[in-house]
Design a protein around this motif. Structure first.
Motif, mmCIF file in Angstrom:
data_model
loop_
_atom_site.group_PDB
_atom_site.id
_atom_site.type_symbol
_atom_site.label_atom_id
_atom_site.label_comp_id
_atom_site.label_asym_id
_atom_site.label_seq_id
_atom_site.Cartn_x
_atom_site.Cartn_y
_atom_site.Cartn_z
ATOM 1 N N LEU A 108 36.912 70.755 -9.083
ATOM 2 C CA LEU A 108 35.881 70.727 -8.049
ATOM 3 C C LEU A 108 36.346 69.867 -6.874
ATOM 4 C CD1 LEU A 108 32.736 70.275 -10.318
ATOM 5 C CD2 LEU A 108 33.739 72.400 -9.450
ATOM 6 N N ARG A 109 36.550 70.503 -5.728
ATOM 7 C CA ARG A 109 36.971 69.779 -4.528
ATOM 8 C C ARG A 109 35.716 69.288 -3.790
ATOM 9 N NH1 ARG A 109 41.750 73.948 -2.446
ATOM 10 N NH2 ARG A 109 43.279 73.382 -4.073
ATOM 11 N N PHE A 110 35.310 68.074 -4.119
ATOM 12 C CA PHE A 110 34.114 67.502 -3.511
ATOM 13 C C PHE A 110 34.365 67.179 -2.044
ATOM 14 C CE2 PHE A 110 33.180 65.457 -7.900
ATOM 15 C CZ PHE A 110 32.604 66.635 -8.352
ATOM 16 N N PHE A 111 33.379 67.511 -1.205
ATOM 17 C CA PHE A 111 33.436 67.101 0.197
ATOM 18 C C PHE A 111 32.774 65.710 0.297
ATOM 19 C CE2 PHE A 111 35.251 71.100 0.643
ATOM 20 C CZ PHE A 111 35.765 71.230 1.929
ATOM 21 N N ILE A 165 29.330 54.864 19.105
ATOM 22 C CA ILE A 165 30.086 56.046 18.684
ATOM 23 C C ILE A 165 31.346 56.166 19.531
ATOM 24 C CG2 ILE A 165 30.033 58.563 18.524
ATOM 25 C CD1 ILE A 165 26.974 58.334 18.173
ATOM 26 N N ASP A 166 32.483 56.302 18.871
ATOM 27 C CA ASP A 166 33.744 56.481 19.592
ATOM 28 C C ASP A 166 33.848 57.907 20.130
ATOM 29 O OD1 ASP A 166 34.628 53.903 19.224
ATOM 30 O OD2 ASP A 166 35.655 54.356 17.340
ATOM 31 N N GLY A 167 34.291 58.008 21.365
ATOM 32 C CA GLY A 167 34.431 59.320 21.976
ATOM 33 C C GLY A 167 33.081 59.970 22.193
ATOM 34 N N LYS A 168 33.029 61.282 21.983
ATOM 35 C CA LYS A 168 31.777 62.021 22.170
ATOM 36 C C LYS A 168 31.036 62.249 20.860
ATOM 37 C CE LYS A 168 33.632 64.486 26.204
ATOM 38 N NZ LYS A 168 34.003 65.814 26.759
ATOM 39 N N GLY A 169 31.585 61.683 19.756
ATOM 40 C CA GLY A 169 30.916 61.845 18.463
ATOM 41 C C GLY A 169 31.072 63.229 17.882
ATOM 42 N N GLU A 170 32.180 63.908 18.232
ATOM 43 C CA GLU A 170 32.381 65.289 17.775
ATOM 44 C C GLU A 170 33.061 65.368 16.409
ATOM 45 O OE1 GLU A 170 34.627 66.694 21.083
ATOM 46 O OE2 GLU A 170 32.855 67.356 22.202
ATOM 47 N N GLN A 171 33.563 64.204 15.908
ATOM 48 C CA GLN A 171 34.130 64.204 14.563
ATOM 49 C C GLN A 171 33.019 64.606 13.581
ATOM 50 O OE1 GLN A 171 33.745 61.684 16.819
ATOM 51 N NE2 GLN A 171 34.898 59.917 16.115
ATOM 52 N N SER A 172 33.372 65.385 12.561
ATOM 53 C CA SER A 172 32.305 65.841 11.658
ATOM 54 C C SER A 172 32.742 65.795 10.197
ATOM 55 C CB SER A 172 31.887 67.273 12.010
ATOM 56 O OG SER A 172 32.887 68.198 11.634
ATOM 57 N N MET A 173 31.741 65.779 9.318
ATOM 58 C CA MET A 173 31.954 65.808 7.876
ATOM 59 C C MET A 173 30.953 66.770 7.250
ATOM 60 S SD MET A 173 32.482 61.731 7.129
ATOM 61 C CE MET A 173 33.601 60.773 8.137
ATOM 62 N N ASP A 174 31.290 67.246 6.073
ATOM 63 C CA ASP A 174 30.384 68.093 5.300
ATOM 64 C C ASP A 174 29.743 67.196 4.242
ATOM 65 O OD1 ASP A 174 29.121 69.904 3.588
ATOM 66 O OD2 ASP A 174 30.694 71.420 3.798
ATOM 67 N N PHE A 175 28.590 66.624 4.587
ATOM 68 C CA PHE A 175 27.900 65.704 3.677
ATOM 69 C C PHE A 175 27.147 66.485 2.606
ATOM 70 C CE2 PHE A 175 28.167 63.051 7.550
ATOM 71 C CZ PHE A 175 28.733 61.902 6.998
ATOM 72 N N ILE A 176 27.407 66.147 1.343
ATOM 73 C CA ILE A 176 26.708 66.808 0.242
ATOM 74 C C ILE A 176 26.084 65.763 -0.674
ATOM 75 C CG2 ILE A 176 28.932 67.104 -0.972
ATOM 76 C CD1 ILE A 176 27.379 69.710 -2.163
ATOM 77 N N HIS A 177 24.840 65.988 -1.036
ATOM 78 C CA HIS A 177 24.076 65.025 -1.829
ATOM 79 C C HIS A 177 24.589 64.972 -3.261
ATOM 80 C CE1 HIS A 177 20.598 63.005 -3.633
ATOM 81 N NE2 HIS A 177 20.255 62.649 -2.405
ATOM 82 N N ILE A 197 33.114 72.183 -3.224
ATOM 83 C CA ILE A 197 31.713 71.838 -3.406
ATOM 84 C C ILE A 197 31.252 71.062 -2.171
ATOM 85 C CG2 ILE A 197 29.994 70.677 -4.832
ATOM 86 C CD1 ILE A 197 31.281 73.064 -6.233
ATOM 87 N N GLY A 198 30.531 71.753 -1.314
ATOM 88 C CA GLY A 198 29.978 71.170 -0.093
ATOM 89 C C GLY A 198 28.743 71.954 0.288
ATOM 90 N N THR A 199 28.310 71.782 1.537
ATOM 91 C CA THR A 199 27.150 72.546 2.011
ATOM 92 C C THR A 199 27.571 73.720 2.892
ATOM 93 O OG1 THR A 199 26.900 71.233 4.030
ATOM 94 C CG2 THR A 199 25.768 70.438 2.046
ATOM 95 N N GLY A 200 28.802 73.631 3.426
ATOM 96 C CA GLY A 200 29.238 74.640 4.374
ATOM 97 C C GLY A 200 28.832 74.312 5.798
#
Length: 307
Positions: free
Chosen positions: A170-173, A205-217, A240-243
């Motif tokens: 399982l590749r957890f995000f 926030i550094d830059g424009k805050g465009e960095q992103s993550m797939d947060f999963i509970h 295993i993420g939210t997409g």
């Protein structure tokens, strides 16, 4: 003599484990937790009841792993050194994550267990070449932790070919939720934002805050582990993420709402490499019947308001 199946669970006293074990008990499994208790909570483990056994040991000791696994029909391998610590101390990371992986997998093959579920990581991809990230995409792990996670998947494939070991990786995000230690490398962003917001200060926030993550509970993570333990399909890694990728700017807005604060983020104008992450969860749906149930905004707000 109990007829219940016993699940051998390395690292089972950790953050994710303490969400998985109650689900296993609900499905009438017994659980044998194998954990060095470096981060574990003994009282919390004891409160889980008589169907949970704790073996205070370390996955680096192959003889201890092999002996403790006797009589178990299924294995969950979650014990590992964190991504941050692996960079600070590569020697310990290789020792626990690589040698530990092999000790658990070899013992599982020797004992002929029905299924091994391996807690891998989306960090095996490195910086993705496209979104959403698919299991067949090129892997480019960047730290000892990430490298060991990828190697673990390769080792499992070896033991499947050699001994018929059935596995699911399982590749957890980006996992978050109640009970998480604040030292997780991406939760430091959440904690930094929340601390400033609660003090009436705007998040920076550094830059424009465009960095992103797939947060999963973590609740959904735990569900995926149980599904993988019982899946009819096997021998593949599964995202295993939210997409859905949540940007740092969006995260700041969610946390401001959760704290109900009257602040506006400050953007520190500088060049930032905007890495992004989002999981392709098609395989998780098809192979495990998994779909996430907790939307990021609700999960984050519930988490902060419960503190």
């Amino acid at each position: 003599m109990s007829s219940k199946e016993t699940v051998f669970f390395t690292g089972g006293a950790g953050f994710i484990g303490m969400h998985v074990v109650p689900m296993l008990l609900e499905k009438d499994y017994k659980v044998r937790i194998f954990d060095n208790m470096f981060r574990g909570d003994r009282e919390a483990v004891a409160a889980l009841g008589d169907d949970v056994e704790l073996i205070d040991q370390d996955v680096r000791y192959g003889g201890a792993v092999h002996a403790a696994m006797k009589g178990c029909s299924k294995v969950i391998h979650a014990a590992a050194v964190s991504i941050n610590k692996s960079q600070a101390d590569p020697y310990e990371s290789m020792d626990i994550n690589m040698i530990g992986n092999h000790n658990v997998f070899a013992a599982a093959a020797d004992h002929g267990v029905d299924r091994l579920v391996y807690c891998s990581s989306a960090s095996v991809y490195g910086d993705p070449e496209r979104l959403p990230m698919h299991e067949d995409d090129r892997l480019s792990p960047q730290t000892p932790y990430c490298i060991s996670k990828r190697a673990g998947e390769d080792l499992l494939d070896f033991y499947h070919r050699r001994s018929g070991l059935s596995w699911v990786g399982l590749r957890f995000f980006n996992v978050y939720g109640p009970g998480q230690k604040t030292t997780a490398y991406y939760t430091s962003v959440i904690n930094h934002f929340v601390n400033r917001i609660k003090n009436g200060e705007p998040p920076v926030i550094d830059g424009k805050g465009e960095q992103s993550m797939d947060f999963i509970h973590v609740h959904d993570i735990a569900r995926s582990v149980v599904l993988a333990l019982e899946s009819e399909q096997d021998n593949k890694p599964v995202n295993i993420g939210t997409g859905i990728d949540t940007t740092i700017a969006e995260l700041a807005d969610i946390l401001i709402e959760a704290v109900n604060a009257d602040v506006t983020p400050i953007f520190n104008e500088r060049d930032v490499i905007a890495s992004r992450r989002a999981a392709d969860i098609t395989r998780a749906k098809e192979m495990l019947g998994f779909e996430p149930t907790i939307e990021v905004r609700k999960g984050m707000i519930d988490l902060i308001r419960a503190q």
